[in-house]
Enzyme design. Sequence first.
Site, PDB file in Angstrom:
ATOM      1  N   ARG A 163       6.657   4.639   6.116  1.00  0.00           N
ATOM      2  CA  ARG A 163       5.719   3.604   5.654  1.00  0.00           C
ATOM      3  C   ARG A 163       6.148   2.217   6.168  1.00  0.00           C
ATOM      4  O   ARG A 163       6.023   1.214   5.459  1.00  0.00           O
ATOM      5  CB  ARG A 163       5.640   3.563   4.119  1.00  0.00           C
ATOM      6  N   SER A 233      -1.270   6.279  -2.859  1.00  0.00           N
ATOM      7  CA  SER A 233       0.020   6.103  -3.559  1.00  0.00           C
ATOM      8  C   SER A 233       0.243   4.611  -3.808  1.00  0.00           C
ATOM      9  O   SER A 233       0.203   3.818  -2.867  1.00  0.00           O
ATOM     10  CB  SER A 233       1.172   6.619  -2.705  1.00  0.00           C
ATOM     11  N   GLU A 328       3.806   0.322  -2.335  1.00  0.00           N
ATOM     12  CA  GLU A 328       3.219   0.608  -1.014  1.00  0.00           C
ATOM     13  C   GLU A 328       1.983  -0.271  -0.815  1.00  0.00           C
ATOM     14  O   GLU A 328       1.725  -0.783   0.274  1.00  0.00           O
ATOM     15  CB  GLU A 328       2.827   2.092  -0.911  1.00  0.00           C
TER      16      GLU A 328
HETATM   17  P1  FAD Z   1      -6.319  -2.244   5.043  1.00  0.00           P
HETATM   18  O1  FAD Z   1      -6.042  -1.857   3.619  1.00  0.00           O
HETATM   19  O2  FAD Z   1      -7.625  -2.852   5.356  1.00  0.00           O
HETATM   20  O3  FAD Z   1      -5.149  -3.190   5.554  1.00  0.00           O
HETATM   21  C1  FAD Z   1      -3.802  -2.880   5.269  1.00  0.00           C
HETATM   22  C2  FAD Z   1      -2.905  -4.004   5.806  1.00  0.00           C
HETATM   23  O4  FAD Z   1      -2.956  -4.036   7.226  1.00  0.00           O
HETATM   24  C3  FAD Z   1      -3.321  -5.387   5.349  1.00  0.00           C
HETATM   25  O5  FAD Z   1      -2.159  -6.149   5.139  1.00  0.00           O
HETATM   26  C4  FAD Z   1      -4.108  -5.940   6.529  1.00  0.00           C
HETATM   27  O6  FAD Z   1      -4.077  -7.357   6.594  1.00  0.00           O
HETATM   28  C5  FAD Z   1      -3.384  -5.316   7.695  1.00  0.00           C
HETATM   29  N1  FAD Z   1      -4.282  -5.049   8.842  1.00  0.00           N
HETATM   30  C6  FAD Z   1      -5.392  -4.283   8.818  1.00  0.00           C
HETATM   31  N2  FAD Z   1      -5.918  -4.176  10.038  1.00  0.00           N
HETATM   32  C7  FAD Z   1      -5.118  -4.897  10.871  1.00  0.00           C
HETATM   33  C8  FAD Z   1      -5.136  -5.158  12.280  1.00  0.00           C
HETATM   34  N3  FAD Z   1      -6.084  -4.670  13.082  1.00  0.00           N
HETATM   35  N4  FAD Z   1      -4.154  -5.917  12.794  1.00  0.00           N
HETATM   36  C9  FAD Z   1      -3.173  -6.426  12.001  1.00  0.00           C
HETATM   37  N5  FAD Z   1      -3.111  -6.208  10.665  1.00  0.00           N
HETATM   38  C10 FAD Z   1      -4.081  -5.452  10.106  1.00  0.00           C
HETATM   39  N6  FAD Z   1      -1.528   6.324   3.543  1.00  0.00           N
HETATM   40  C11 FAD Z   1      -0.680   7.221   4.119  1.00  0.00           C
HETATM   41  O7  FAD Z   1       0.196   6.821   4.909  1.00  0.00           O
HETATM   42  N7  FAD Z   1      -0.781   8.556   3.872  1.00  0.00           N
HETATM   43  C12 FAD Z   1      -1.709   9.062   3.043  1.00  0.00           C
HETATM   44  O8  FAD Z   1      -1.756  10.275   2.832  1.00  0.00           O
HETATM   45  C13 FAD Z   1      -2.611   8.160   2.411  1.00  0.00           C
HETATM   46  N8  FAD Z   1      -3.548   8.610   1.556  1.00  0.00           N
HETATM   47  C14 FAD Z   1      -4.407   7.746   0.965  1.00  0.00           C
HETATM   48  C15 FAD Z   1      -5.386   8.250   0.098  1.00  0.00           C
HETATM   49  C16 FAD Z   1      -6.287   7.400  -0.512  1.00  0.00           C
HETATM   50  C17 FAD Z   1      -7.331   7.963  -1.444  1.00  0.00           C
HETATM   51  C18 FAD Z   1      -6.237   6.000  -0.248  1.00  0.00           C
HETATM   52  C19 FAD Z   1      -7.243   5.081  -0.860  1.00  0.00           C
HETATM   53  C20 FAD Z   1      -5.267   5.483   0.599  1.00  0.00           C
HETATM   54  C21 FAD Z   1      -4.333   6.354   1.208  1.00  0.00           C
HETATM   55  N9  FAD Z   1      -3.336   5.877   2.075  1.00  0.00           N
HETATM   56  C22 FAD Z   1      -2.482   6.774   2.699  1.00  0.00           C
HETATM   57  C23 FAD Z   1      -3.212   4.437   2.368  1.00  0.00           C
HETATM   58  C24 FAD Z   1      -4.203   3.958   3.457  1.00  0.00           C
HETATM   59  O9  FAD Z   1      -5.141   4.934   3.729  1.00  0.00           O
HETATM   60  C25 FAD Z   1      -3.464   3.582   4.756  1.00  0.00           C
HETATM   61  O10 FAD Z   1      -2.495   2.589   4.526  1.00  0.00           O
HETATM   62  C26 FAD Z   1      -4.440   3.092   5.838  1.00  0.00           C
HETATM   63  O11 FAD Z   1      -3.802   3.065   7.090  1.00  0.00           O
HETATM   64  C27 FAD Z   1      -4.992   1.714   5.511  1.00  0.00           C
HETATM   65  O12 FAD Z   1      -6.016   1.419   6.440  1.00  0.00           O
HETATM   66  P2  FAD Z   1      -7.072   0.269   6.165  1.00  0.00           P
HETATM   67  O13 FAD Z   1      -7.878   0.125   7.391  1.00  0.00           O
HETATM   68  O14 FAD Z   1      -7.811   0.537   4.924  1.00  0.00           O
HETATM   69  O15 FAD Z   1      -6.077  -0.971   5.981  1.00  0.00           O
HETATM   70  N1  EPU Z   2       4.721  15.294  -8.470  1.00  0.00           N
HETATM   71  C1  EPU Z   2       4.777  15.440  -9.828  1.00  0.00           C
HETATM   72  N2  EPU Z   2       3.811  14.833 -10.583  1.00  0.00           N
HETATM   73  C2  EPU Z   2       2.827  14.094 -10.019  1.00  0.00           C
HETATM   74  C3  EPU Z   2       2.775  13.936  -8.624  1.00  0.00           C
HETATM   75  C4  EPU Z   2       3.751  14.561  -7.864  1.00  0.00           C
HETATM   76  O1  EPU Z   2       5.667  16.097 -10.370  1.00  0.00           O
HETATM   77  O2  EPU Z   2       2.013  13.561 -10.776  1.00  0.00           O
HETATM   78  C5  EPU Z   2       5.738  15.983  -7.670  1.00  0.00           C
HETATM   79  C6  EPU Z   2       5.206  17.375  -7.299  1.00  0.00           C
HETATM   80  O3  EPU Z   2       6.091  18.307  -7.785  1.00  0.00           O
HETATM   81  C7  EPU Z   2       5.191  17.412  -5.801  1.00  0.00           C
HETATM   82  C8  EPU Z   2       5.941  16.162  -5.366  1.00  0.00           C
HETATM   83  O4  EPU Z   2       5.979  15.279  -6.479  1.00  0.00           O
HETATM   84  O5  EPU Z   2       5.831  18.535  -5.303  1.00  0.00           O
HETATM   85  C9  EPU Z   2       5.269  15.511  -4.182  1.00  0.00           C
HETATM   86  O6  EPU Z   2       3.895  15.290  -4.477  1.00  0.00           O
HETATM   87  P1  EPU Z   2       2.768  15.251  -3.324  1.00  0.00           P
HETATM   88  O7  EPU Z   2       2.896  16.464  -2.453  1.00  0.00           O
HETATM   89  O8  EPU Z   2       1.462  14.991  -3.965  1.00  0.00           O
HETATM   90  O9  EPU Z   2       3.215  14.056  -2.423  1.00  0.00           O
HETATM   91  P2  EPU Z   2       3.722  12.622  -2.769  1.00  0.00           P
HETATM   92  O10 EPU Z   2       5.160  12.515  -2.420  1.00  0.00           O
HETATM   93  O11 EPU Z   2       3.339  12.239  -4.146  1.00  0.00           O
HETATM   94  C10 EPU Z   2       3.278  11.707  -0.379  1.00  0.00           C
HETATM   95  C11 EPU Z   2       2.639  10.488   0.222  1.00  0.00           C
HETATM   96  C12 EPU Z   2       1.139  10.683   0.295  1.00  0.00           C
HETATM   97  C13 EPU Z   2       0.843  11.899   1.175  1.00  0.00           C
HETATM   98  C14 EPU Z   2       1.515  13.125   0.539  1.00  0.00           C
HETATM   99  C15 EPU Z   2       1.356  14.375   1.383  1.00  0.00           C
HETATM  100  C16 EPU Z   2       4.043   8.585  -0.281  1.00  0.00           C
HETATM  101  C17 EPU Z   2       4.241   7.368  -1.094  1.00  0.00           C
HETATM  102  N3  EPU Z   2       2.957   9.315  -0.559  1.00  0.00           N
HETATM  103  O12 EPU Z   2       2.844  11.778  -1.727  1.00  0.00           O
HETATM  104  O13 EPU Z   2       0.580   9.530   0.911  1.00  0.00           O
HETATM  105  O14 EPU Z   2      -0.542  12.123   1.280  1.00  0.00           O
HETATM  106  O15 EPU Z   2       2.929  12.866   0.373  1.00  0.00           O
HETATM  107  O16 EPU Z   2       2.204  14.323   2.481  1.00  0.00           O
HETATM  108  O17 EPU Z   2       4.846   8.865   0.601  1.00  0.00           O
HETATM  109  C18 EPU Z   2      -0.254   7.355   0.429  1.00  0.00           C
HETATM  110  O18 EPU Z   2       0.708   6.917   1.081  1.00  0.00           O
HETATM  111  O19 EPU Z   2      -1.138   6.617  -0.056  1.00  0.00           O
HETATM  112  C19 EPU Z   2      -0.357   8.795   0.203  1.00  0.00           C
HETATM  113  C20 EPU Z   2      -1.305   9.351  -0.542  1.00  0.00           C
END
Ligand code: FAD
Ligand code: EPU
Length: 345
Positions: A163, A233, A328
């Site tokens: 991240r 997250s 995050e």
């Molecule tokens: P924004 O939220 O619009 O911007 C994020 C930051 O980047 C801000 O500080 C902004 O100023 C800056 N920025 C944006 N665009 C630019 C640019 N072109 N140049 C310079 N700076 C810029 N993240 C994960 O890593 N893994 C996941 O599994 C994951 N799951 C998610 C699930 C859900 C339901 C949600 C809502 C979010 C999740 N995220 C996850 C977080 C998010 O999806 C990522 O961080 C994504 O890359 C953000 O993209 P955005 O375009 O919405 O960025």
């Molecule tokens: N867990 C619990 N309780 C909960 C949630 C999770 O006990 O309420 C435990 C579960 O046992 C599970 C473990 O935590 O085995 C990990 O959970 P999960 O697989 O859902 O993944 P995570 O670590 O919670 C991370 C990323 C996600 C990404 C998933 C899948 C971060 C901060 N989050 O979540 O990214 O999608 O792994 O790879 O690293 C995001 O960054 O926004 C995001 C959604």
Amino acid sequence: MKIYSNYNLSSRHTFSISQLCQWLIEVFSVEDLLTIYQSSRWCHLPKIVLGKGSNILFTEKFDGIVVINKLHGKSVFESETDYHLRIKSGEDWPSLVEWSVREGYFGLENLALIPGCAGSAPIQNIGAYGVELTDVCEYVDVLCLNTFKIKRLSSKECLFGYRDSVFKHQLYEKVIIVAIGLKLTKNWQAKVRHKSLNRCDPRSVTAKQIFDKVCSVRRKKLPDPRVMGNAGSFFKNPVICQEQYQELICKFANIEAYPTKGGMKISAGFLIDNCGLKGKEVGGAKVHSEQALVIVNDSNATAQDIIDLAVFIRKKVLDRYGVVLEYEVRFIGSRSEITLPVMLD
Ligand code: FAD
Ligand code: EPU
């Protein structure tokens, strides 16, 4: 470009909380960006570039310009061994992943359904289900805000971490990402080591099957922002040193942790869940009942409700486990990104 004044941002970020900005400008080209950053009409105002707003929380009215990235376009160049995709930064990431799987450019399938723009993906080196952007990123093209020239950074220069990347440090607020380059090998191999995918046989599973599996796991675990506002997250999974880890498992034998660079990565969701916080509410904000790492806008939450709940969670986890959770999600104040005031923390 398209210009709006006194704009309600609720549809421009995934927490869907009403918050005004002085100006919202949609940009469609590098020339539009140059106009905003160089012309006397706009250059003196505070600015924040947004993709889909899926990793941010506006804490108050933004007294400046919210620049919405609409730089669209993608192209593919084929070498003997790889497909090289050049993607403009405003392309929608989930649509890109779906398209790549359909077209036979494999390697992005584990990163399905992550909301946001392609150009935001390098900023926190998006990751899920055993793959991170760094595994497929060849380069990132940026507009430098001091020279107003485009520069290409190699994947190595992006200093990707968990991240994390150079865009959060040395290049913070110094560049705008305008395109990314992805290198997808023709000799594709399934990545199914993540525990949600380990029932798949790596010798026979297809990229489409992994894509479908990831989509189905995500739909079960994560709330859809169109239905319930959230930013994924809210906290990162903390990485602690071996010493702290050993102390922790003496007291809490069932803690989930994985070895990583710098120590052990702990599941923050597990810690929050085991503090009994699933379903905990503050005002309209709530800890999601399926995934404790996600805070949702359950019923007309204010940004302050979300912050108060996040601070409460941090304190509970620190008191019980002695582990500090880092945010995050990024907080946007009235003129720029902010860190939460210490008194709140
Ligand atoms: P924004 O939220 O619009 O911007 C994020 C930051 O980047 C801000 O500080 C902004 O100023 C800056 N920025 C944006 N665009 C630019 C640019 N072109 N140049 C310079 N700076 C810029 N993240 C994960 O890593 N893994 C996941 O599994 C994951 N799951 C998610 C699930 C859900 C339901 C949600 C809502 C979010 C999740 N995220 C996850 C977080 C998010 O999806 C990522 O961080 C994504 O890359 C953000 O993209 P955005 O375009 O919405 O960025
Ligand atoms: N867990 C619990 N309780 C909960 C949630 C999770 O006990 O309420 C435990 C579960 O046992 C599970 C473990 O935590 O085995 C990990 O959970 P999960 O697989 O859902 O993944 P995570 O670590 O919670 C991370 C990323 C996600 C990404 C998933 C899948 C971060 C901060 N989050 O979540 O990214 O999608 O792994 O790879 O690293 C995001 O960054 O926004 C995001 C959604």
